[in-house]
Design an enzyme around this catalytic site. Structure first.
Site, short mmCIF file in Angstrom:
data_model
loop_
_atom_site.label_atom_id
_atom_site.label_comp_id
_atom_site.label_asym_id
_atom_site.label_seq_id
_atom_site.Cartn_x
_atom_site.Cartn_y
_atom_site.Cartn_z
CE1 TYR A 64 13.74 132.84 81.75
CE2 TYR A 64 13.42 133.13 79.39
CZ TYR A 64 12.93 132.80 80.64
OH TYR A 64 11.61 132.42 80.75
CD1 TRP B 99 12.09 136.53 78.81
CD2 TRP B 99 10.41 137.19 80.11
NE1 TRP B 99 12.21 135.89 80.03
CE2 TRP B 99 11.18 136.28 80.84
CE3 TRP B 99 9.29 137.75 80.72
CZ2 TRP B 99 10.89 135.91 82.15
CZ3 TRP B 99 8.99 137.37 82.03
CH2 TRP B 99 9.78 136.46 82.72
CD GLU C 5 6.16 134.89 81.54
OE1 GLU C 5 5.78 135.73 80.71
OE2 GLU C 5 7.11 134.12 81.33
#
Length: 188
Positions: free
Chosen positions: A21, A51, A43
């Site tokens: 990522y 995350w 988000e």
């Protein structure tokens, strides 16, 4: 001959998914509305969580949220919402699931007003990424005065779960802000 390990921002070294990522997406400018909505949805679900939790569930989110198609999400029925709340492949937070629907509606209102969500959101940075020169992770902020402004504007337009921290994370994820630290290979 051993291959030299890339130096990355310290937050992403705990898993291969995180590294991928970081290397391929984080900080890369995104101008396409569909992708901007995907990051916005993810988000908002990340709020209060890590995350990596969201990244690990990203493909499940993609599947159950119709490939992040905001036009479809905006029309979700109560039955569809209840199905989502039973799906262990995503974050089953009632308020966040409902906000996905209301945020999709608000997203399309912005498109109507500005021509695209991209024009609206990138307008806050004059269409160009803000390049921060962070020496190390401790210098990377969770919010900025600009993320405060964008957060307030999004909320005024009906968005939910878009506090300043979520907005700044979205700015980083979509390349509006480049916070790669000095010794990261992406900076160099």
């Amino acid at each position: 001959m051993m291959q030299k390990e890339l130096i990355r921002c310290g937050w992403c070294n705990s898993s291969e998914l995180y590294k991928k990522y970081h290397d391929e997406e984080w900080g890369v400018p995104v101008y396409e509305d569909q992708k901007l909505f995907e990051f916005l949805l993810l988000e908002t679900f990340q709020a209060g969580l890590s995350w990596i939790t969201i990244l690990n569930k990203r493909e499940n989110f993609r599947k159950v949220f119709d490939n992040f198609d905001y036009k479809k999400i905006a029309t979700y029925s109560e039955d569809k919402i209840q199905d989502l709340l039973q799906d262990s492949g995503i974050i089953r937070n009632k308020l966040k699931v409902y906000s996905a629907v209301s945020n999709a509606i608000a997203f399309m209102k912005i498109q109507d007003e500005f021509g695209s969500f991209s024009k609206y959101i990138w307008g806050f940075v004059d269409g160009k990424p803000i390049i921060n020169n962070r020496k190390n992770l401790s210098e990377v902020q969770a919010t900025t005065p600009l993320s405060d402004i964008i957060s307030k504007d999004l909320k005024k337009r009906g968005f939910k779960f878009v506090g300043s921290t979520v907005v700044y994370a979205h700015m980083q994820a979509t390349g509006m802000v480049d916070d790669h630290v000095a010794d990261c290979w992406k900076r160099n």
